[in-house]
Design an enzyme around this catalytic site. Structure first.
Site, short mmCIF file in Angstrom:
data_model
loop_
_atom_site.label_atom_id
_atom_site.label_comp_id
_atom_site.label_asym_id
_atom_site.label_seq_id
_atom_site.Cartn_x
_atom_site.Cartn_y
_atom_site.Cartn_z
N LYS A 32 0.85 -1.20 0.00
CA LYS A 32 0.00 0.00 0.00
C LYS A 32 0.89 1.24 0.00
O LYS A 32 1.75 1.39 0.87
CB LYS A 32 -0.91 0.03 1.22
CG LYS A 32 -1.82 1.27 1.23
CD LYS A 32 -2.88 1.19 2.32
CE LYS A 32 -2.46 1.79 3.63
NZ LYS A 32 -2.37 3.25 3.65
N ASP A 59 -3.37 4.40 -2.11
CA ASP A 59 -4.34 4.88 -1.12
C ASP A 59 -4.29 6.41 -1.05
O ASP A 59 -3.67 6.98 -0.16
CB ASP A 59 -3.96 4.24 0.24
CG ASP A 59 -4.84 4.69 1.39
OD1 ASP A 59 -5.94 5.19 1.15
OD2 ASP A 59 -4.39 4.51 2.55
N LYS A 61 -7.26 8.36 -1.52
CA LYS A 61 -8.56 8.83 -0.97
C LYS A 61 -9.06 10.10 -1.66
O LYS A 61 -9.24 11.14 -1.02
CB LYS A 61 -8.46 9.06 0.54
CG LYS A 61 -8.09 7.83 1.35
CD LYS A 61 -8.18 8.13 2.85
CE LYS A 61 -7.84 6.94 3.71
NZ LYS A 61 -6.43 6.56 3.73
N ASP A 64 -13.42 15.20 -4.51
CA ASP A 64 -13.51 16.53 -5.14
C ASP A 64 -14.75 16.51 -6.03
O ASP A 64 -15.54 15.55 -5.98
CB ASP A 64 -12.23 16.80 -5.95
CG ASP A 64 -11.93 18.30 -6.06
OD1 ASP A 64 -12.88 19.08 -6.30
OD2 ASP A 64 -10.75 18.68 -5.93
N THR A 119 -11.94 5.83 10.41
CA THR A 119 -12.00 5.25 11.76
C THR A 119 -11.56 6.25 12.82
O THR A 119 -11.75 6.03 14.00
CB THR A 119 -11.16 3.96 11.85
OG1 THR A 119 -9.90 4.19 11.24
CG2 THR A 119 -11.83 2.80 11.16
N ARG A 211 2.59 -0.98 10.92
CA ARG A 211 3.65 -1.09 11.94
C ARG A 211 3.90 -2.49 12.51
O ARG A 211 5.06 -2.80 12.80
CB ARG A 211 3.37 -0.06 13.06
CG ARG A 211 3.63 1.35 12.59
CD ARG A 211 2.93 2.38 13.43
NE ARG A 211 1.48 2.30 13.26
CZ ARG A 211 0.61 3.07 13.90
NH1 ARG A 211 1.04 3.99 14.74
NH2 ARG A 211 -0.69 2.95 13.70
#
Ligand code: C5P
Length: 232
Positions: A32, A59, A61, A64, A119, A211
């Site tokens: 990603k 990614d 996102k 517009d 989230t 991570r």
């Protein structure tokens, strides 16, 4: 496609990213690329990682007006990524325009996935800042259904929501789930987490893991542990 571990390469430079990917001799994890790395290195980072044989989830996102998103997607389609995404909050018109822009002249296109409510947004901030007063889980499901009806392929969601999304939107509507942690690992800043094995049991199609792999003392072993729990 489906049932794979996507490694979030949240690095600030190409150098750091390749130092990390070089550890995976012989293996080609699904990668990603997020805003930090893309804005630091530009489209060449996508081409370079693709040339090394990795699948890519870009990614960025997008959110517009429909015409702008359509044009941006028609640029991204040439990068030959496997998955990209946008915010469902851009509405049906924007999502349909995005699909038009992303579709190549031969009719193929990368998978297009919607972000529902981030989230990091909770009930209180959604009501206060966005003036949305429905329960947040209903908002997430509504956005997922809107994305499916616009023709998208799936949503990014918490692993805790993956089962419900499949119930409402169908088994083939993809769920890509971050917030994954090993049972014996640090949860960091993620609030609602699940192990790779639990994400598999609940029906996630892809898990996004950062991570727990990138910061592990042995990233390759951590990646293999994720694959063993989630895929095998
Ligand atoms: O390091 P960690 O496993 O928490 O990384 C999760 C990745 O998934 C990060 O790249 C983060 O930006 C992304 N993400 C997330 N929650 C979302 C959407 C994306 O954690 N709702």
């Amino acid at each position: 496609m489906g049932k794979d571990v996507i490694v979030a390469c949240d690095f600030a430079s190409a150098e750091a990213t390749f130092a990390f990917l070089d550890k995976f001799t012989g293996k080609k994890p699904f990668v990603k690329i997020g805003m930090e790395l893309y804005y630091a290195e530009g489209p060449s980072i996508v081409r370079q990682i693709k040339a090394r044989g990795h699948k890519i989830f870009l990614d960025l996102k997008l959110h517009d007006i429909p015409n702008t998103v359509k044009k941006a997607m028609s640029v991204l389609r040439n990068l030959d990524v496997d998955i990209t995404n946008l915010h469902a909050a851009g509405t049906t018109a924007m999502m349909r325009a995005a699909i038009e822009g992303l579709t190549r002249p031969d009719g193929t296109r990368p998978l297009l996935i919607a972000v529902t409510q981030l989230t990091s947004t909770d009930q209180e901030s959604m009501e206060r800042d966005l003036l949305i007063h429905e329960p947040i889980d209903q908002v997430v499901m509504h956005y997922a259904e809107t994305a499916r009806n616009a023709g998208l392929d799936g949503v990014v969601c918490s692993p805790l929501e993956a089962g419900k999304v499949h119930e409402r939107c169908g088994a083939s509507f993809l769920t890509i789930t971050p917030g994954v942690r090993f049972a014996d690992g640090d949860i960091g800043d993620q609030k609602r987490v699940m192990t790779p094995a639990a994400a598999k049991a609940i029906g996630s199609d892809y898990i996004v893991v950062g991570r727990p792999i990138t910061a592990a003392p042995d990233p390759v072993a951590a990646y293999e542990r994720c694959v063993a729990e989630f895929v095998d």
